[in-house]
Scaffold this motif. Sequence first.
Motif, mmCIF file in Angstrom:
data_model
loop_
_atom_site.group_PDB
_atom_site.id
_atom_site.type_symbol
_atom_site.label_atom_id
_atom_site.label_comp_id
_atom_site.label_asym_id
_atom_site.label_seq_id
_atom_site.Cartn_x
_atom_site.Cartn_y
_atom_site.Cartn_z
ATOM 1 N N ARG B 119 0.815 -1.218 0.000
ATOM 2 C CA ARG B 119 0.000 0.000 0.000
ATOM 3 C C ARG B 119 0.851 1.271 0.000
ATOM 4 O O ARG B 119 0.344 2.350 -0.289
ATOM 5 N N ILE B 120 2.130 1.165 0.328
ATOM 6 C CA ILE B 120 2.953 2.374 0.283
ATOM 7 C C ILE B 120 3.850 2.418 -0.959
ATOM 8 O O ILE B 120 4.679 3.304 -1.098
ATOM 9 N N GLU B 124 0.025 3.260 -7.809
ATOM 10 C CA GLU B 124 -1.430 3.165 -7.886
ATOM 11 C C GLU B 124 -1.993 4.360 -8.660
ATOM 12 O O GLU B 124 -2.962 4.235 -9.399
ATOM 13 N N TYR B 125 -1.382 5.509 -8.494
ATOM 14 C CA TYR B 125 -1.804 6.700 -9.237
ATOM 15 C C TYR B 125 -0.642 7.162 -10.102
ATOM 16 O O TYR B 125 0.502 7.177 -9.658
ATOM 17 N N ILE B 140 -1.318 4.317 -2.482
ATOM 18 C CA ILE B 140 -2.603 4.424 -1.781
ATOM 19 C C ILE B 140 -2.370 5.156 -0.459
ATOM 20 O O ILE B 140 -3.138 6.003 -0.064
ATOM 21 N N GLU B 141 -1.286 4.819 0.188
ATOM 22 C CA GLU B 141 -1.034 5.442 1.482
ATOM 23 C C GLU B 141 0.310 6.156 1.478
ATOM 24 O O GLU B 141 1.301 5.647 0.953
ATOM 25 N N LYS B 142 0.333 7.325 2.021
ATOM 26 C CA LYS B 142 1.532 8.059 2.417
ATOM 27 C C LYS B 142 2.407 8.613 1.294
ATOM 28 O O LYS B 142 2.676 9.809 1.275
ATOM 29 N N LEU B 171 -4.461 8.552 3.385
ATOM 30 C CA LEU B 171 -4.927 7.644 2.334
ATOM 31 C C LEU B 171 -5.412 8.464 1.151
ATOM 32 O O LEU B 171 -6.138 9.440 1.335
ATOM 33 N N THR B 172 -5.010 8.074 -0.038
ATOM 34 C CA THR B 172 -5.450 8.793 -1.222
ATOM 35 C C THR B 172 -6.578 8.023 -1.877
ATOM 36 O O THR B 172 -6.425 6.853 -2.221
ATOM 37 N N VAL B 173 -7.729 8.682 -2.047
ATOM 38 C CA VAL B 173 -8.897 8.024 -2.627
ATOM 39 C C VAL B 173 -8.927 8.240 -4.134
ATOM 40 O O VAL B 173 -9.256 7.357 -4.901
ATOM 41 N N ASN B 174 -8.561 9.416 -4.577
ATOM 42 C CA ASN B 174 -8.533 9.696 -5.999
ATOM 43 C C ASN B 174 -7.606 10.880 -6.256
ATOM 44 O O ASN B 174 -7.371 11.691 -5.368
ATOM 45 N N CYS B 192 -7.822 11.197 2.833
ATOM 46 C CA CYS B 192 -8.404 10.990 4.144
ATOM 47 C C CYS B 192 -7.273 10.739 5.136
ATOM 48 O O CYS B 192 -6.424 9.886 4.901
ATOM 49 N N TYR B 194 -6.110 9.289 8.466
ATOM 50 C CA TYR B 194 -6.643 8.403 9.505
ATOM 51 C C TYR B 194 -5.966 8.581 10.847
ATOM 52 O O TYR B 194 -6.297 7.910 11.811
ATOM 53 N N LEU B 211 -14.194 14.405 3.673
ATOM 54 C CA LEU B 211 -12.862 14.082 3.169
ATOM 55 C C LEU B 211 -12.102 15.385 2.929
ATOM 56 O O LEU B 211 -12.675 16.465 2.928
#
Lengths: 86, 1228
Positions: B119-120, B124-125, B140-142, B171-174, B192, B194, B211
């Motif tokens: 996830r780090i 992903e993007y 996704i994260e960080k 956390l990145t949603v988009n 977001c 957390y 968000l």
Amino acid sequence: MADKIREQNDYNRLKAKYIGLGNADTSRQEFLTNIHRDTLASLSHNHQLLLYNSIILNQNPELLRQSLIKKMVQPIKRTEKRSEKD
Amino acid sequence: MVIDNDSLYLYNLTLKHSSSFNLSLLGQFLGDKKSQEIVVISSTIQLLKPDVNTGKIEIISTQNALGVVNCIDKLRIIGTQRDLLVLTSDSGNLSILEYKDNKFISNYQIGITKSGFSRINPGEYLLVDPQNRCILVGAIEKNKLIYRIQSNEDGKLELSSPLEVNTKHLLTVNMTALDSEYDNPIFAAIECDYGVYQDDEELYDPQSTPLQLNYYEFDQGLNHIIKRKSKSSIPASASHLIPLPGHIGGVLICCENYLIYDSPNKNIERIYLPIPIRQTSTTSIIINHVLHRLKKNNFFILLQSSNDDLFKLTMDYNNDTEVIEKFNIFYFDTIPASTSLNILKSGFLFANVLNNDKLFYQFEKLGDDSTETIISSIDYPDLESINNIDTANVSFELRGLDNLALVDVIDTLSPITDSSFVEVHSDTSPDPIKQLLTLSSHSYLKSLIHGVPVSTLVTSPLPIIPTDVFTTKLFSKSTNDEYLVITSSLSSKTLVLSIGEVVEEVEESEFVSDQITIGIQQVGTSSIVQIYSNGIKHIKHIKNDDGETIDRKTTDWFPPAGITILKASSNNNQVIIGLSNSEIRYFEIDQSDDQLIEYQDKIELSSPITALTIADSRNVKKSLFAIVGCSDETIQVLSLQPHNCLEILSLQALSSHSTSLLLISDKDGKSTVHIGMDNGLYVRTALDEINGGLSDTRIKYLGSKPVSLSSVSLATIPQAVLAVSSKPWICYNLNESYKVTPLLGTKLSKGVSFISEDIGGEGIVAIDGNDLIIFTIGEEDTVFDQNQDFNIKKLKLRYTPRKLVVDNSSSTATNKVVYIAESDFGVKGPYPSFQSTESTKQEIDEEYFDAFGYAKKLNSWATCIQVVNIVNEEANEIIQSLEFLNDETILSMTKIKFESTGSHEHLIVGTSTNQKFLPNSCDASHLYTFKINPKKQSTLEFIHKTELDEQPVAIISFKGKLLVGMGKYLRLYDLGQKQLLRKSSTNISYLTNITKLVYQGGYRIVIGDARNSIVFAKFDDEENIFIPFADDIVKRQITSLSKLDYNTVIGSDKFGNVFVSRVPPLISQQSDEDWSLVKHQDSYLNGSGSRLDNICEIYLHDIITSFHKGSINMGGQESIIYSGLQGTIGLLLPLASKQEVEFLNKLELTLRKYFNEDDDNLGINLLGRDHLKFRSYYNPVKNIIDGDLIEKFFALPQSTRIKLSREVDRTPKDIEKKISELRNRSAF
């Protein structure tokens, strides 16, 4: 003693860099939270798993992906944690 | 690798690549200023080229990525005309690809993270700044990384070392890249944090907790990234971001039912705009968008909602004051839910449809004169006015396509939920039709048959029973064929027909009509030769000044008395004939007056001539060789060169005598001899142009009758061979491989190609029985697509199909049915229940539901069973539909013959009521029993239903009883009068949720579990329970399972792994002979006493939904055919010998090594992914050789092939032959 502090500092530094790092003192809750976050991230990342779940749930994969990421915020519900403590 | 004698070795071959395009991207990759192409990504990288004139989409390149692509974007180096493809993948690289020489090649690779996924890990993007200044890669994260794009002195692309932004607990949603024109590049992200929810104090609710919207600005001057939060938070429903063009700037945030305009510039206020909502729904959530720029800074945006509706958004912008006046939005059209949309400059829309065929639309208009209500942001000044909106103001009525028109469809199979391999025997043909039936979500039954369809133009009966057919033109300069000659060996007749608007008999042709014609050839400039059994007639046409034929001059040649002509072959300059006394006579054409000149010498062969050929004059002026087939099962190569004319150069023995021969010379001067044999084999062999030697033989079995060959020319393939055995085949070269494909929907005994403008170009004229048939290859109105190996027929079903059961019992060829279980979650079906006694047949508009979907309803289920007849020639047909109400869903289905009730067959359906997921729960579970009525086309009759205490996820027939796997219980049921009767119950404590059951034979079954992989169990008669005796050694989440033999199963899990497991021989033997030994063995590590051997393992990057045993081609080797969720169809071929395994293993290692080190831009290792690591994604690959990699050998240049083949001690020809032979063993 100084060694122990340095060791602790090293550990903290690594933990900050590689989230999910654990040691003997990691609590059950922290461990579970981490595992759940990893699982959710994997479910939202892998295209075929996302497609699989989106077909079963009849939901758009992109929306499902976002809802899985949002689930990573608090993967273990508060009530579950409470019951663990009891 | 040590080759184990006992083990199974498999060869993995993908027959149809995954067609679930996760991403699509429009760009100018060819560098052609005018055209735009679309890149689509699945397991392959494909480039689609839309033809603006015809509105058709052509696939111009397909490359197997051999890796997992996460994200793509495009990039253009300033000053160039072509786009580069940027992608992130599981290799951990940022790869930049360039399209060159008909394929993508790697231009630049830079490692950004470890391989695999976490996830780090950034990847992903992936966002490229619209001005091509930098690339952002996000996790996704960080973590986020920004690379500055530079070009070095040579104009080659370079990336700077990355700048990092790491924010803990984020956390990145988009994410999206904003267009900032000449200001610093800015990226916007829905995120977001957390951190606040870490301790239990605050509760996060994904439905309502707001968000963050964060802006990441890359300060180019300071080489530094500034992270800024937007003025205020954004609603929890924010899901999609739409950047606006540079002169306006800012971003639209799509939330449930409305849009928010936000700008990184703090002085600009937010603007709100409601989204139209369809009348039958209460929500509109935007899932994707496409922005299209028109001239002069004008643009519009199409948005698609999760209800499939398209909306058009425009804005009024004051260029002088630089103020947004208002946004307008209205309902545009409804098209199927898509993962991405692309608008071409030429006015086309490519919809990358999520769960079905990809669609290509043309814009008829842009909705400028639309009568739909236009919603304007001016009426909604603040959030409160949006929240208090009157839904009547924003709702719209659905209608058919108005602004768009469908112009092309790309057939895809994704997603395949289940499949079955069926052989249908029919009366008309001796060979069974093999078809693969697949179920596809949204909601089709697709049947795949290997072959190309033909479209018949004319069928007409003839006055004679024809045995052979010829076409010819009259003059060498004509393009159209004028004569159609039909001959009958039975009645010794020849019929000459003219081809025109009407087909009629020609009177003045001067042909011999009371003899069998053996050959017809146009020779010289204006003559025709008719070769008939008793001679050769030469007819010269004399034209007047107007080009009309005024006279025909004929010359005859006769063979010696008592001798007849048996075989003949000819081209424009040469005629060669084989006589009944085994003599060969050879003629050449005198160029000055078209006359035939006989060569003085003749040659007498040792045995009768069965076939004869010379090369046709399409690519060579004169054939240098003649090939003669004799009845002593040989073919002989004769020279036709002046210095050694009619000398035998070489000889090859065959397995049977040849019935038909063809010599084809292609444009490069390579000659191939095609041999059709009496025993149904079709052989190709290369002819050496210098010494006439034959080498490199490829064999293919075509059918039970002798093979007859003819050379045909088609629009898309100039040089093809039509081979006719018990069924017709078309054979041609395509990208290094030679395709032999059956023709579907026609039957013929002999066919030849002919050209006529009246049928629009090239066609084939054929004879069958007493009929003359004219047809073209490919379906009507479509060009013959050579890339499609399968012909796909579709049948629309009601809901998402889940399970398929084939009724194999009915022996009649006219009736073969399949039962399909269908169920959709979250929708409400409009159909009445099958149990309702009311005969009110209300009209249900199926087309409406097809276009707009069923009404949505939370936690509701729509379920039915449909019975489909699959033998219907034209299309499969639904003969019965049984609708289930009360929110039931079908979990399992099986066909069973109960021991206690004799010959009747029953269909048992396992259902659950109010099924919910995450967590899995339901209110009740049932087993429905239906009787299959063989008298009424195997339709179903409801008998009774039985209540269960858990969900029946897996049911099979076991020794005349019904075995149900539910939770961790195994139950046996027998048929009773009022319900099913429980006969036995077993609790296997260490299982969690049984998903699959397989009957192995005897008393043995295999249980597949959702968490604990597979378990072999035996039914113990004395105790009346199942006792597990061997477990798997890996914990897997089983999705499909199939029996290979009594001791062996093949299965797959949710992550895309395929494995073969086997019970150790000793345990297997003991379980049958010394059951008490195995039965009382001690439990080991929370499982049974023994463990299985894992004998094969591979990662396939698709979730495999079913396995079948069989062979796609006729008489092929039995292998395992699998179908995957994303539309993959593949083959696992068992390897025959130890030598073969050793050789292929060595070749695989050599290729792997070569591709990993490869830097000569062959476009093979595009992602920089190590092949071994890819195929070992979860577990190390074992005993399975990857044919997809092996076949990349064909992509290598000749010099490399020689180099690599030396390393495996073979010649390149040997390797090529082996690879194609492996493919032909069981497929095509």
